[in-house]
Design a protein around this motif. Structure first.
Motif, PDB file in Angstrom:
ATOM      1  N   LYS A   1       3.346  26.163  26.550  1.00  0.00           N
ATOM      2  CA  LYS A   1       2.124  26.235  27.347  1.00  0.00           C
ATOM      3  C   LYS A   1       0.943  25.590  26.628  1.00  0.00           C
ATOM      4  O   LYS A   1       0.114  24.917  27.263  1.00  0.00           O
ATOM      5  N   HIS A   2       0.840  25.749  25.320  1.00  0.00           N
ATOM      6  CA  HIS A   2      -0.267  25.158  24.572  1.00  0.00           C
ATOM      7  C   HIS A   2      -0.215  23.627  24.642  1.00  0.00           C
ATOM      8  O   HIS A   2      -1.230  22.970  24.877  1.00  0.00           O
TER       9      HIS A   2
ATOM     10  N   GLU B   1      -1.148  22.426  28.154  1.00  0.00           N
ATOM     11  CA  GLU B   1      -2.581  22.427  28.427  1.00  0.00           C
ATOM     12  C   GLU B   1      -3.255  21.184  27.840  1.00  0.00           C
ATOM     13  O   GLU B   1      -4.064  20.530  28.497  1.00  0.00           O
ATOM     14  N   SER B   2      -2.911  20.846  26.590  1.00  0.00           N
ATOM     15  CA  SER B   2      -3.463  19.652  25.955  1.00  0.00           C
ATOM     16  C   SER B   2      -3.036  18.389  26.698  1.00  0.00           C
ATOM     17  O   SER B   2      -3.831  17.461  26.907  1.00  0.00           O
TER      18      SER B   2
END
Length: 285
Positions: free
Chosen positions: A258-259, A262-263
């Protein structure tokens, strides 16, 4: 229509004259022919001949009428349209003349070669050029020891100086002719961007579009091109998808956490905004 006006005046006994005061011979010939009794068939035949290409066998009155009513009118049409378009934009009808003669432009004329580069840039923009730094090679070659990068720096410097000396002239004759610039000359004078800012912005846009085009078109190494197309279609949609749902979809389709998702999405949104959402939406159809 000026050719027809001259013809009507000649028929009324007031023929147009040359700069030497002599009647325009071609107008006289056409007017004299029209003054003779003519059938409607003869007039229609002559009208058709005037519209056609010239031939060695054309009668004298046809050659004269074609020259005054067609040839000379079309020869000056481009210049007339360009002047009308410039005036509609708030630009100068003859910017080159203004730059060569105006007192305020005197500092621009101190370096003759740099000034020539500026005049060429103004002319190219007015004739539809999209890049003010795309200087013709023959113009660069005229000056010894001046390469393309040096000439481009000179153009940037001259545009910046023009903006400083006369913001109104700069906005009307430069800003309004640059692609992707939709601003009136009155509004632009308040916050007129520097040439460097415009060039960097356009270069960023071009790079963003090239990158997105590569992602959408797909290469042999990009197996997820449909995923990219679907994702970019959602980003450029009139109603964008819910953020949390979008991140969930990206993590699943691209196999990232997920991180990272997002980026990744933030970078794509940044590219999409640089490229233009309307442009991107058309590419994803």
């Amino acid at each position: 229509m000026s050719g027809y006006d001259r013809l009507r005046r000649a028929q009324a006994g007031a023929p147009s004259c040359t700069s030497k005061g002599e009647p325009i011979r071609e107008i006289e010939i056409a007017a004299h022919w029209l003054a003779t009794p003519l059938s409607s068939e003869a007039i229609h035949t002559a009208a058709r001949q005037i519209r056609q290409r010239a031939t060695p066998h054309d009668p004298r009155h046809i050659r004269a009428a074609r020259a005054q009513l067609v040839f000379y009118e079309l020869r000056s049409l481009e210049a007339k349209v360009a002047r009308a378009d410039a005036q509609a934009r708030g630009a100068s009808a003859q910017p080159i003349r203004d730059l060569k003669t105006a007192v305020w432009a005197a500092p621009l004329r101190t370096d003759s070669y740099a000034f020539e580069l500026l005049l060429d840039t103004i002319q190219r923009l007015r004739h539809g050029a999209r890049d003010p730094l795309d200087i013709p090679t023959d113009l660069i070659d005229r000056a010894p020891n001046v390469g393309r990068s040096h000439a481009q720096r000179m153009v940037r410097s001259m545009l910046e100086e023009l903006r400083r000396l006369h913001p109104g002239f700069y906005c009307a004759n430069v800003i309004t002719y640059l692609p992707m610039t939709e601003v009136s000359s009155e509004d632009a004078q308040i916050t007129a961007p520097a040439p460097e800012e415009l060039l960097i912005s356009r270069e960023d846009t071009q790079l963003a579009r090239q990158t997105l085009t590569l992602l959408i078109a797909g290469q042999p190494t990009l197996r997820s091109k449909e995923h990219y197309r679907n994702l970019l279609r959602g980003i450029s949609a009139t109603v964008p998808p819910d953020g949390s749902q979008l991140l969930t979809w990206v993590t699943r389709m691209f196999g990232i956490d997920k991180h990272a998702a997002e980026s990744f999405v933030r970078k794509l949104i940044h590219l999409a905004c640089l490229a233009g959402l309307d442009w991107l939406a058309k590419q994803c159809v």
